[in-house]
Design a protein around this motif. Structure first.
Motif, PDB file in Angstrom:
ATOM      1  N   LEU A  74     -15.879   1.511  21.586  1.00  0.00           N
ATOM      2  CA  LEU A  74     -14.758   0.896  22.299  1.00  0.00           C
ATOM      3  C   LEU A  74     -13.449   1.105  21.535  1.00  0.00           C
ATOM      4  CD1 LEU A  74     -13.835  -0.771  24.726  1.00  0.00           C
ATOM      5  CD2 LEU A  74     -14.257  -2.841  23.389  1.00  0.00           C
ATOM      6  N   GLU A  75     -13.496   0.939  20.220  1.00  0.00           N
ATOM      7  CA  GLU A  75     -12.275   1.118  19.417  1.00  0.00           C
ATOM      8  C   GLU A  75     -11.754   2.547  19.509  1.00  0.00           C
ATOM      9  OE1 GLU A  75     -13.065  -2.238  15.925  1.00  0.00           O
ATOM     10  OE2 GLU A  75     -13.766  -0.193  15.655  1.00  0.00           O
ATOM     11  N   ASN A  76     -12.669   3.509  19.576  1.00  0.00           N
ATOM     12  CA  ASN A  76     -12.251   4.897  19.753  1.00  0.00           C
ATOM     13  C   ASN A  76     -11.459   5.053  21.050  1.00  0.00           C
ATOM     14  OD1 ASN A  76     -13.179   7.412  18.044  1.00  0.00           O
ATOM     15  ND2 ASN A  76     -14.720   5.817  17.727  1.00  0.00           N
ATOM     16  N   VAL A  77     -11.948   4.378  22.088  1.00  0.00           N
ATOM     17  CA  VAL A  77     -11.334   4.537  23.405  1.00  0.00           C
ATOM     18  C   VAL A  77      -9.975   3.842  23.477  1.00  0.00           C
ATOM     19  CG1 VAL A  77     -11.619   4.029  25.867  1.00  0.00           C
ATOM     20  CG2 VAL A  77     -13.576   4.818  24.517  1.00  0.00           C
ATOM     21  N   ILE A  78      -9.849   2.681  22.825  1.00  0.00           N
ATOM     22  CA  ILE A  78      -8.604   1.907  22.983  1.00  0.00           C
ATOM     23  C   ILE A  78      -7.558   2.251  21.931  1.00  0.00           C
ATOM     24  CG2 ILE A  78      -9.848  -0.013  24.037  1.00  0.00           C
ATOM     25  CD1 ILE A  78      -9.675  -1.524  21.439  1.00  0.00           C
ATOM     26  N   GLU A  79      -7.911   3.107  20.978  1.00  0.00           N
ATOM     27  CA  GLU A  79      -6.983   3.449  19.892  1.00  0.00           C
ATOM     28  C   GLU A  79      -5.654   3.991  20.434  1.00  0.00           C
ATOM     29  OE1 GLU A  79      -7.650   2.840  16.775  1.00  0.00           O
ATOM     30  OE2 GLU A  79      -6.021   3.886  15.772  1.00  0.00           O
ATOM     31  N   GLY A  80      -5.740   4.981  21.301  1.00  0.00           N
ATOM     32  CA  GLY A  80      -4.520   5.592  21.850  1.00  0.00           C
ATOM     33  C   GLY A  80      -3.729   4.630  22.729  1.00  0.00           C
ATOM     34  N   PRO A  81      -4.393   3.980  23.707  1.00  0.00           N
ATOM     35  CA  PRO A  81      -3.651   3.044  24.555  1.00  0.00           C
ATOM     36  C   PRO A  81      -2.896   1.992  23.752  1.00  0.00           C
ATOM     37  CG  PRO A  81      -5.784   3.496  25.519  1.00  0.00           C
ATOM     38  CD  PRO A  81      -5.760   4.218  24.199  1.00  0.00           C
ATOM     39  N   ILE A  82      -3.511   1.454  22.698  1.00  0.00           N
ATOM     40  CA  ILE A  82      -2.850   0.391  21.944  1.00  0.00           C
ATOM     41  C   ILE A  82      -1.760   0.949  21.043  1.00  0.00           C
ATOM     42  CG2 ILE A  82      -3.143  -1.350  20.145  1.00  0.00           C
ATOM     43  CD1 ILE A  82      -5.870  -1.980  21.295  1.00  0.00           C
ATOM     44  N   PHE A  83      -2.103   1.985  20.245  1.00  0.00           N
ATOM     45  CA  PHE A  83      -1.175   2.387  19.188  1.00  0.00           C
ATOM     46  C   PHE A  83      -0.187   3.459  19.617  1.00  0.00           C
ATOM     47  CE2 PHE A  83      -4.577   0.306  16.966  1.00  0.00           C
ATOM     48  CZ  PHE A  83      -3.875  -0.501  16.087  1.00  0.00           C
TER      49      PHE A  83
END
Lengths: 217, 243
Positions: free
Chosen positions: B95-104
């Motif tokens: 999940l962190e891999n997937v949300i890394e770009g959207p968040i940062f």
């Protein structure tokens, strides 16, 4: 043996004052060397020729001068230019700067060991250089750097004794002072050696722990 | 959406791309096939600026791709990429891999990114594996996480660089299945692949690259079943009947 125990009772409290300074110098220069080392390493891998050139030059100059001479320079020479430090400050700065060169090389090796695909993946989701460093490269490099970092900590603990040359009364100097006043060389230096060993034991265990952890897939 | 106009590139004195002109329209699936060393991956990597090119022009949504310019970051968000070797971040969960770009990168809130990240992982068949770390996942699962990571950026197109070449044969199907579903949803895709069956079934068009030039291109079925050029025929014969 009886004599040694009696000597220990007498000298340990004085030596412990030295231990305090040893810990202060070690921790202080560890912080300085880590921060400075990170800066040099980042400059080195920045891809900007000027920055990496400055960093490489600095690292080589620092590595090429004995720590003791660097300490003399900071404590005895800089005051001539109007910059003076207390002995402890000079010790922390001198050791910190000297060790920053080794830290930088460790950090750089760890950063460069990161798979290029990681950096490409970060770029592919639109990350810039700094974000890639902060979110992708450094967290992974951190783990790779831990075992050598532990070794540097042990070396720094022992090299903190070099601050004795600029009058910091840390453990080694306290020992020498007591020994020359009492002539009980065997008792005193055995105690000093044991204390260094006790101080480095947790660090040695920490290194072993780090190495085990990074050895895991 | 993606336009290549006489794109040239050399590694030192060795030319790898000798004038590639092609385009990918919105919603189109284009497969690039060809022997290894033909420049397929290099071509793909030029499109999102992982590599520079020496001549010609690449445009994405009308904007020129220039890897030395700041605008490249915007291009990379529009054109996401899936790698042969997955390149998931090993220190982060699926999940962190997937949300890394959207968040940062895109500045979405964590709650919003996580909700969408879970949806995306479910979409690639990985509901329940959100907290797994890449080493705990099979190659096929890792590649599907990588596809979810690409989708999370809400790209206009996705580049696939031999997405199944590093997989065990029995895991190829699950990744191709996800890619087919994406194609059916209308995602624009440029796929470098050796999976001729996938190209025939899913691609709209196929480019056959050899020696840094496009030898033949056209509708997938036509190129793959009745190739006009002898080099295409020869390549397909060798790929389809290796013995």
């Amino acid at each position: 043996m009886q004599g040694f125990l009696a000597d220990a009772r007498e000298f340990v409290p004085i030596l412990l004052q030295g231990v305090q300074l040893t810990i202060l110098i070690t921790v202080g220069s560890l912080v300085v060397s880590t921060l400075l080392g990170l800066v040099w390493a980042m400059m080195r891998v920045s891809g900007v020729g000027l920055l990496s050139g400055i960093s490489a030059t600095f690292i080589n100059v620092i590595r090429g001068i004995p720590i003791i001479v660097q300490l003399f320079y900071i404590y005895f020479v800089l005051p001539d230019f109007g910059v003076s430090f207390t002995a402890v400050q000079a010790g922390i700065i001198g050791l910190g700067v000297a060790y920053s060169a080794y830290q930088a090389e460790n950090f750089r090796a760890a950063i460069e060991a990161i798979d290029k695909g990681q950096i490409e993946a970060a770029q592919t989701i639109g990350m810039g250089w700094w974000l890639t460093m902060r979110r992708v490269v450094l967290p992974q490099a951190f783990r790779a750097a831990l075992p050598p970092y532990g070794n540097v900590m042990i070396m720094m603990l022992k090299d903190s004794s070099q601050a004795s040359t600029i009058t910091v009364a840390e453990l080694a100097l306290q020992g020498k002072l007591i020994a020359s006043a009492t002539f009980k060389n065997t008792s005193v230096f055995t105690l000093v050696a044991l204390m260094y060993l006790v101080l480095s034991l947790p660090l040695i265990l920490a290194v072993r722990h780090f190495e085990k952890r990074t050895g895991r897939p | 959406m993606i336009e290549l106009d006489d794109v040239r590139k050399s590694y030192g004195a060795v030319p790898v791309l000798k004038g590639i002109t092609a385009s990918v329209a919105r919603g189109e699936v284009v497969c690039v096939i060809g022997p290894s060393g033909s420049g397929k991956s290099t071509l793909l990597r030029c499109v999102n600026g992982l590599e520079s090119y020496d001549g010609g022009a690449i445009r994405v949504n009308g904007r020129r791709v220039d890897r030395a310019d700041r605008s490249i970051r915007a291009v990379r968000v529009q054109v996401s990429m899936v790698f042969q070797r997955f390149n998931l971040f090993p220190h982060r969960t699926a999940l962190e891999n997937v949300i890394e770009g959207p968040i940062f990168v895109k500045g979405e809130t964590r709650a919003e990114a996580e909700a969408r990240g879970r949806d995306l992982l479910a979409r690639v068949g990985l509901a329940g594996r959100e907290e797994a770390r890449p080493p705990q996942l099979s190659g096929g699962q890792q590649q599907r996480v990588a596809i979810a990571r690409a989708l999370a950026m809400r790209p206009d197109a996705i580049l696939f660089d031999e997405p199944t070449s590093a997989l065990d044969p029995e895991l190829v199907g699950e990744v191709l299945g996800v890619m087919r579903a994406l194609a059916e949803d209308g995602m624009t895709m440029l796929v470098v692949t050796h999976e001729i069956g996938f190209a025939r079934e899913v691609a709209d068009r196929v480019l056959f690259l050899d020696g840094g030039v496009i030898v033949e291109q056209g509708p997938a079925r036509r190129v793959l079943t009745e190739p006009e050029h002898p080099r295409t025929r020869d390549f397909l014969r060798r790929v389809l009947n290796p013995l």
